[in-house]
Enzyme design. Structure first.
Site, short mmCIF file in Angstrom:
data_model
loop_
_atom_site.label_atom_id
_atom_site.label_comp_id
_atom_site.label_asym_id
_atom_site.label_seq_id
_atom_site.Cartn_x
_atom_site.Cartn_y
_atom_site.Cartn_z
N THR A 232 28.90 64.05 62.93
CA THR A 232 29.83 63.76 64.02
C THR A 232 29.33 64.44 65.30
O THR A 232 30.11 64.64 66.23
CB THR A 232 31.26 64.28 63.69
OG1 THR A 232 31.19 65.68 63.42
CG2 THR A 232 31.87 63.55 62.50
N SER A 233 28.04 64.79 65.34
CA SER A 233 27.53 65.49 66.54
C SER A 233 26.91 64.48 67.52
O SER A 233 27.61 63.97 68.40
CB SER A 233 26.57 66.61 66.15
OG SER A 233 25.42 66.10 65.52
N ARG A 234 25.64 64.19 67.38
CA ARG A 234 25.01 63.16 68.20
C ARG A 234 24.05 62.38 67.30
O ARG A 234 23.37 62.97 66.44
CB ARG A 234 24.23 63.77 69.38
CG ARG A 234 25.11 64.27 70.51
CD ARG A 234 25.79 63.14 71.29
NE ARG A 234 26.63 63.61 72.37
CZ ARG A 234 27.94 63.85 72.29
NH1 ARG A 234 28.59 63.64 71.17
NH2 ARG A 234 28.62 64.26 73.35
N GLU A 263 23.74 54.07 69.82
CA GLU A 263 25.14 53.64 69.92
C GLU A 263 25.51 53.11 71.30
O GLU A 263 26.52 52.40 71.44
CB GLU A 263 26.09 54.78 69.54
CG GLU A 263 26.14 55.91 70.57
CD GLU A 263 27.14 57.01 70.18
OE1 GLU A 263 27.07 57.47 69.03
OE2 GLU A 263 27.96 57.39 71.04
N HIS A 295 32.27 56.62 67.15
CA HIS A 295 32.41 57.78 68.05
C HIS A 295 33.88 58.02 68.39
O HIS A 295 34.26 58.04 69.56
CB HIS A 295 31.57 57.60 69.32
CG HIS A 295 31.15 58.91 69.92
ND1 HIS A 295 29.88 59.13 70.42
CD2 HIS A 295 31.82 60.07 70.11
CE1 HIS A 295 29.82 60.37 70.88
NE2 HIS A 295 30.98 60.95 70.70
N GLN A 296 34.69 58.18 67.36
CA GLN A 296 36.12 58.38 67.58
C GLN A 296 36.57 59.79 67.21
O GLN A 296 37.77 60.06 67.20
CB GLN A 296 36.94 57.33 66.81
CG GLN A 296 36.91 57.51 65.29
CD GLN A 296 37.82 56.52 64.58
OE1 GLN A 296 37.47 55.36 64.41
NE2 GLN A 296 39.00 56.96 64.17
N PHE A 298 36.61 62.47 68.81
CA PHE A 298 37.37 63.14 69.89
C PHE A 298 38.75 62.50 70.09
O PHE A 298 39.56 63.05 70.83
CB PHE A 298 36.59 63.02 71.22
CG PHE A 298 36.65 61.62 71.80
CD1 PHE A 298 35.85 60.62 71.30
CD2 PHE A 298 37.55 61.30 72.81
CE1 PHE A 298 35.92 59.32 71.80
CE2 PHE A 298 37.63 60.01 73.32
CZ PHE A 298 36.81 59.02 72.80
P1 NAI Z 1 29.15 74.39 70.67
O1 NAI Z 1 28.23 74.54 71.83
O2 NAI Z 1 30.40 75.21 70.60
O3 NAI Z 1 28.33 74.66 69.31
C1 NAI Z 1 27.05 74.16 69.05
C2 NAI Z 1 26.39 75.11 68.06
O4 NAI Z 1 25.14 74.52 67.67
C3 NAI Z 1 26.09 76.49 68.67
O5 NAI Z 1 26.56 77.50 67.80
C4 NAI Z 1 24.56 76.51 68.75
O6 NAI Z 1 24.01 77.80 68.57
C5 NAI Z 1 24.19 75.56 67.60
N1 NAI Z 1 22.82 75.07 67.67
C6 NAI Z 1 22.04 74.91 68.78
N2 NAI Z 1 20.80 74.51 68.40
C7 NAI Z 1 20.83 74.42 67.05
C8 NAI Z 1 19.84 74.06 66.07
N3 NAI Z 1 18.59 73.75 66.44
N4 NAI Z 1 20.20 74.09 64.77
C9 NAI Z 1 21.45 74.44 64.40
N5 NAI Z 1 22.42 74.79 65.27
C10 NAI Z 1 22.11 74.77 66.58
O7 NAI Z 1 29.49 72.82 70.59
P2 NAI Z 1 30.72 72.13 69.87
O8 NAI Z 1 31.87 72.04 70.80
O9 NAI Z 1 30.92 72.75 68.54
O10 NAI Z 1 30.15 70.65 69.71
C11 NAI Z 1 29.04 70.38 68.87
C12 NAI Z 1 28.54 68.99 69.17
O11 NAI Z 1 29.50 68.04 68.70
C13 NAI Z 1 28.41 68.66 70.68
O12 NAI Z 1 27.18 69.08 71.20
C14 NAI Z 1 28.54 67.18 70.69
O13 NAI Z 1 27.25 66.62 70.58
C15 NAI Z 1 29.33 66.84 69.44
N6 NAI Z 1 30.66 66.29 69.75
C16 NAI Z 1 31.01 65.10 69.17
C17 NAI Z 1 32.25 64.54 69.43
C18 NAI Z 1 32.68 63.26 68.77
O14 NAI Z 1 33.62 62.62 69.27
N7 NAI Z 1 32.08 62.85 67.68
C19 NAI Z 1 33.17 65.17 70.38
C20 NAI Z 1 32.73 66.46 70.87
C21 NAI Z 1 31.51 66.97 70.58
#
Ligand code: NAI
Length: 330
Positions: A232-234, A263, A295-296, A298
């Site tokens: 659910t990240s990217r 996407e 991508h839901q 959020f």
């Molecule tokens: P955040 O910035 O709080 O956490 C990201 C974590 O990933 C940090 O702890 C960082 O140290 C870690 N990280 C960085 N590089 C890494 C690597 N190479 N290997 C492992 N971990 C690594 O971000 P948050 O808010 O937790 O969001 C995470 C991701 O979720 C966002 O970047 C975004 O892409 C995705 N997202 C998806 C949504 C959706 O609707 N599906 C909505 C919001 C965010």
């Protein structure tokens, strides 16, 4: 300030218009994605408001600069769609919504996990056809299983918290371990160990050059046979073709996706009458052990309200100080 809002859906407009303080700024709401073809529509705007699949590369940012746009406000946490170096060089400030609801995405991840495990998607279709046979619907107890979390920031931490309720062993990989996760008993291990030991692997890291195709053919080969993968990240954190190969070889047991690397041409639109042009994506949809949502993660009432109010706070701060409240720098 006048703001042109791209990739607008009715719920975005409703959330922005009903948030407090909206009367200070004026908005033009466009359904179109922001890209090189549509950038001219920002004429007359002081700021543009963009979402995950808008394209803010150097060319588009140069176009915005030429039109007098001074600020980009993102209605999302991720900022991989923006060339931050170019924005900085052009003097365009970028703001984002760093935190709106980690619960929204973490809970959606859990929904994917439970759906795939207990085959709810298949059971639902069967029952509606009067088929009550259980063959093919066998799941496992989540209790006692090992869950591997890649990225333990806001969302990863929240997902870990949810999984502790099930009584799971939690492993994590993150270059910056989170003390709150350590305190709840999460064990940080190198990525290959996490992949080898986990029954479920869930991705919560941002998309960066280091995480692009982090889960590739080598990673799939190193996973526990039959494990579940959730993203659910990217989208581009997974090499999709390698995922398809791993599913065909039954090395990957199941796959739950809320994001997909290509996407931008698919999600947030109704293509039910047009057909899917992307053959890789179409192949994914043929597997019974793959669940895809568009991508839901959020998309909760709480998250939409928080996104709208933070977006307005970014606009207010920029109008007052020349900097958004939550700036993103290169
Ligand atoms: P955040 O910035 O709080 O956490 C990201 C974590 O990933 C940090 O702890 C960082 O140290 C870690 N990280 C960085 N590089 C890494 C690597 N190479 N290997 C492992 N971990 C690594 O971000 P948050 O808010 O937790 O969001 C995470 C991701 O979720 C966002 O970047 C975004 O892409 C995705 N997202 C998806 C949504 C959706 O609707 N599906 C909505 C919001 C965010």
């Amino acid at each position: 300030m006048h703001v042109t809002v791209y990739s607008t859906r009715p719920y975005d407009r409703q959330a922005l218009e009903s948030a407090p303080g909206v009367s200070v700024h004026s908005f033009s709401f466009l359904e179109a994605r922001l890209d090189a073809d549509t950038v001219a529509t920002a004429a007359g705007a002081d700021a543009v408001c963009a979402f995950v699949n808008d394209q803010l590369d150097r060319k588009v940012l140069q176009g915005l600069k030429g039109l007098g746009v001074r600020l980009v406000v993102l209605r999302c946490a991720g900022f991989n769609q923006v060339d931050l170096v170019a924005a900085h060089e052009l003097g365009i400030a970028v703001g984002r919504v760093p935190e709106y609801s980690p619960y929204a995405v973490a809970e959606h991840t859990l929904a994917l996990l439970l759906t795939l495990n207990r085959k709810i998607h298949r059971a639902h279709a069967r029952v509606r056809e009067g088929n009550f046979a259980l063959d093919g619907l066998l799941g496992f107890d989540v209790h006692g299983r090992t869950i591997g979390v890649v990225g333990t920031g806001r969302i990863g931490e929240t997902f870990c918290k949810l999984m502790t309720g099930f009584g799971c062993t939690l492993l994590a990989f993150d270059p910056t371990p989170n003390p709150a996760c350590v305190a709840m008993g999460v064990q940080y291990v190198p990525l290959p160990e996490l992949l080898a030991r986990s029954d479920v692997v869930s991705l919560h890291c941002p998309l960066t050059p280091q995480t692009h195709h982090l889960i590739n053919a080598t990673a799939f080969a190193g996973m526990k046979r039959g494990a579940m993968l959730l993203n659910t990240s990217r989208g581009a954190v997974i090499d999709t073709q390698a995922a398809i190969d791993a599913l065909k070889a039954r090395q990957l047991g199941s796959l739950g996706l809320d994001v997909y690397e290509e996407e931008a041409g698919l999600f947030f639109r109704d293509l039910s009458g047009a057909g899917i042009q992307d053959d890789v994506f179409a192949r994914l949809l043929t597997f019974p052990n793959v669940v895809v949502t568009g991508h839901q993660g959020f998309f909760t009432e709480d998250a939409l309200a928080a996104i709208a109010s933070t977006t307005l706070a970014n606009l207010d701060a920029f109008a007052a100080t020349g900097q958004p409240m939550y700036p993103v720098a290169p």
